[in-house]
Design a protein around this motif. Structure first.
Motif, PDB file in Angstrom:
ATOM      1  N   UNK A  62       0.812  -1.212   0.000  1.00 15.41           N
ATOM      2  CA  UNK A  62       0.000   0.000   0.000  1.00 15.41           C
ATOM      3  C   UNK A  62       0.845   1.261   0.000  1.00 15.41           C
ATOM      4  N   UNK A  63       1.883   1.266   0.833  1.00 16.28           N
ATOM      5  CA  UNK A  63       2.761   2.440   0.901  1.00 16.28           C
ATOM      6  C   UNK A  63       3.515   2.634  -0.418  1.00 16.28           C
ATOM      7  N   UNK A  64       4.050   1.542  -0.958  1.00 13.32           N
ATOM      8  CA  UNK A  64       4.807   1.637  -2.204  1.00 13.32           C
ATOM      9  C   UNK A  64       3.907   2.063  -3.357  1.00 13.32           C
ATOM     10  N   UNK A  65       2.678   1.549  -3.383  1.00 13.50           N
ATOM     11  CA  UNK A  65       1.748   1.924  -4.448  1.00 13.50           C
ATOM     12  C   UNK A  65       1.468   3.423  -4.398  1.00 13.50           C
ATOM     13  N   UNK A  66       1.235   3.936  -3.199  1.00 13.46           N
ATOM     14  CA  UNK A  66       1.000   5.371  -3.064  1.00 13.46           C
ATOM     15  C   UNK A  66       2.179   6.196  -3.550  1.00 13.46           C
ATOM     16  N   UNK A  84       4.600   8.881  -9.626  1.00 11.90           N
ATOM     17  CA  UNK A  84       5.596   8.973 -10.695  1.00 11.90           C
ATOM     18  C   UNK A  84       5.267   8.158 -11.941  1.00 11.90           C
ATOM     19  N   UNK A  85       4.410   7.139 -11.812  1.00 10.39           N
ATOM     20  CA  UNK A  85       4.148   6.228 -12.934  1.00 10.39           C
ATOM     21  C   UNK A  85       2.646   6.069 -13.159  1.00 10.39           C
ATOM     22  N   UNK A  86       2.294   5.452 -14.280  1.00 10.91           N
ATOM     23  CA  UNK A  86       0.892   5.127 -14.536  1.00 10.91           C
ATOM     24  C   UNK A  86       0.421   4.117 -13.492  1.00 10.91           C
ATOM     25  N   UNK A  87      -0.886   3.963 -13.341  1.00  8.10           N
ATOM     26  CA  UNK A  87      -1.422   3.061 -12.321  1.00  8.10           C
ATOM     27  C   UNK A  87      -0.923   1.630 -12.513  1.00  8.10           C
ATOM     28  N   UNK A 124       5.289  -2.284  -9.980  1.00 11.33           N
ATOM     29  CA  UNK A 124       6.482  -1.962  -9.196  1.00 11.33           C
ATOM     30  C   UNK A 124       6.246  -2.214  -7.709  1.00 11.33           C
ATOM     31  N   UNK A 125       5.067  -1.822  -7.213  1.00  7.35           N
ATOM     32  CA  UNK A 125       4.742  -2.049  -5.799  1.00  7.35           C
ATOM     33  C   UNK A 125       4.667  -3.540  -5.503  1.00  7.35           C
ATOM     34  N   UNK A 126       4.135  -4.313  -6.434  1.00  6.80           N
ATOM     35  CA  UNK A 126       4.038  -5.759  -6.246  1.00  6.80           C
ATOM     36  C   UNK A 126       5.422  -6.398  -6.175  1.00  6.80           C
ATOM     37  N   UNK A 127       6.299  -6.037  -7.094  1.00  6.87           N
ATOM     38  CA  UNK A 127       7.658  -6.593  -7.096  1.00  6.87           C
ATOM     39  C   UNK A 127       8.381  -6.220  -5.802  1.00  6.87           C
ATOM     40  N   UNK A 128       8.258  -4.970  -5.393  1.00  7.91           N
ATOM     41  CA  UNK A 128       8.890  -4.527  -4.155  1.00  7.91           C
ATOM     42  C   UNK A 128       8.323  -5.267  -2.940  1.00  7.91           C
TER      43      UNK A 128
END
Length: 123
Positions: free
Chosen positions: A55-59, A64-67, A73-77
């Motif tokens: 949730x934090x990474x997605x926010x 900076x990026x498209x949804x 990126x948030x999922x990989x992280x």
């Protein structure tokens, strides 16, 4: 609800029967502490950290990026952080033995050396 529950119970029963048969044929014994409690104690904080971290990474990534790219990126992280947290907690809980690492093809011996240097094995 009911179909999912029945599926899980079916797999649970199959797993228990398989474990009993393996124990009977090989003499291996299921250790509640080592095979259930330690992994569970590492999995619960890992799951919480992954959920919150995603949730934090997605926010952050959405700024900076498209949804779609932000979600990826948030999922990989989240997955990478979950792996690190789970393995780290297993070592802290003394849930990884030298034989466990030794059984990993090619990577086993170097991982054992590194874990020894870091003092990560149970004494």
């Amino acid at each position: 609800g009911g179909a999912a529950f029945a599926t899980v119970m079916g797999f649970l029963l199959a797993s228990v029967l398989n474990l009993r048969r393996v124990a009977y044929l090989t003499g291996w014994r299921f250790g509640i502490k080592d095979q259930l409690l330690k992994p569970m104690a590492a999995a619960i904080p890992m799951a919480v950290a992954v959920k919150l971290g995603y949730g934090m990474a997605l926010g952050w990534f959405e700024a900076f990026f498209s949804l779609r790219l932000a979600q990826a990126a948030a999922l990989v992280l989240a997955i990478l952080s979950g792996m690190i947290i789970y393995v780290g907690l297993l070592f802290l809980l003394k849930g990884v033995r030298e034989e466990d690492l030794q059984s990993i093809p090619r990577l086993g011996p170097p991982l054992v050396k590194l874990a020894r240097r870091l003092g990560l094995f149970a004494r």
